[in-house]
Design an enzyme around this catalytic site. Sequence first.
Site: not given
Length: 477
Positions: A260, A265, A272, A283, A342, A344, A346
Site C-alpha cells: 500500500k 492520507d 481525519k 501511510d 478513509d 482507502e 483496501r
Amino acid sequence: MDVRYFNRLDAKAQAPVAVIGIFEGEKQLPAAIESLADSLGDSVRRVVESEFKGEDGEWREVTTEGARFARVFLLGLGKTEKLTADRARRAAGNVQKKVDGLKLPAYVSYVPASLLGGSVTDTEVYRAALEGMCLASYSYRGMKTDKAPAQVEKVHVYASKANEAAGKIGQAVADGVNYSRNLINSPANFMTPTQLAEAAKKMAKEQGLKIQVWDKSRIEKERMHLLLGVAQGSVEEPRFVVMEYGKPVKGKGPLVFVGKGVTFDSGGISIKPSGGMEKMKYDMAGSAAVVGAMHNVAALKLSGHFIGIFAATENMPGGRATKPGDVHGSRAGKTIEIINTDAEGRLILADALAYAKDLKPSAVIDVATLTGACLIALGDTIGLMGNNEDLMARVKAAAEAGGERAWELPMWDEYGEGLSSDVADLKNVSGGRKAGTITAAKFLEKFTDYPWVHLDIAGAAWIEGNHPYYVKGAAGA
C-alpha cells in the site's frame, strides 16, 4: 557506517575503545575471547570477576592503563538460557546507541563473539547482531540545516570468516530496512507518488531489477478504477510500480509482494482529526517495505522468481474527491460502494491484488498500514491474516526470526457478512466498529484466489518510544 571485520585476537587494535558482552553470573571473559584477558589489563579482569553482574542491559566503563585499549565497556547480556537471535540484535543495537551517545568515531566490538556458545547458532548470532548494529546506527536528518551530531563512523568486529559472511548478510538486510525507513520518513511533499516511483526506479537500477512504472494513462487502461477513485481528489497523479527479480521457475509461480503506497492520507472527504495527521506520510510504509524487500532479494542474490508491486497515490479531499456513497468499479470487475473514504488502502490494494492474479503467483503477501484498529488490538505487533494455513505459519516463523512479532487473527466467514451493499457488489467497510482489522482483511480476501497472507503493519511501522535498535520514526517493518 563502515563495518570492518578482523579474525585474529592478536590483530592490532584499530580503535582505542572496545566493547565486550558478559552473561549474567559469568566471572570471566567469554570463551571465544578468553585469551584477550592479559591484553585488557588487571582492571578489566577485576571488574568482571568481582563487580559486574552481567544483568541484561547493564553498562560499565572500565578505564585501563598501559593496556590494549584505553577504555573498555562491558555490556550485560542477561541470562544465557534466555538468549535468542533478537536478544543478540537488541544487545548490539544497545551498544551502537550507547557508543553513538559518547560521540566516539570508532570502536571495536567483541559483542557478537561474546554471545556464542548458547542455543542460538553462531551464524544466527552474527547475522542478528550486525542487523541490530546497523539498524541502530540509522538516523534521518531530512531537511535540517544545522550540523549533524557526531556518530560512530567505523566499527571493527571480531569474527571468524564464516561468521563474517553471516554478519554481512545482516548488514545487507539492515540496508534494505534503512532504505525503506528513508522513504517513509521523507515529508509527503518530497515523497509524492511520482517521487516514490522514481525512488523505486533508482533502487532497481542499483540492484539490477527489472521495473515498470505505470502512469495514470496506463492505470486507466489496466482498469484500476479503485486506485483512480482514491487518487481523484489530489492534484498528484497515481503510479503503479512492478519490480521483478529472477526468472520464472518451471511449474512454480513467482512469490509476489504487494504494498500500500498512500503517500499522504488526509482521510479524503471522511477527513481525519488534525491531531497527529502529520504522521500520515507513513501511510506508504507497505510500499516502502516492498521496495526494501526487493532490494534485499537482489542484494542477497536469492534463488527463485520474485515480483514486488505497489499502488501509490495521495488521499485528499479535493473538489473531485470520491464522496461517501459513490460507487466505483474495480480491476476484478466487482463494484464497490464507498462508505468511508478513509478506508482507502483496501481499495488500492484490491486493484493490486487483482493484478497479482495475472502473474499466476505461487503465493502473495501484502503489506499495509491498513487499520487503526490493528494498533488498538495489537500495539506494535503485526496483524497476520490470510487464506492458507501453511503460508501463514511460514510468514509468522519468518517474522519471529527477523525480530518482528506477528499475531494471527481469525478470518471466520461471519466477519465478512457486513460488507454486502444495497447498490453495489461490496461496501468498503462493514457496519459498526467491531473487528475493523479483520473486516478489512475479509474485504481484501474477495480479490484473491491464490495462497495469500495479509500483514497489517499499522502499529509496527512507526516507533514513538525507546527501542534498542530503532529510533523514533519509521521502523521499516
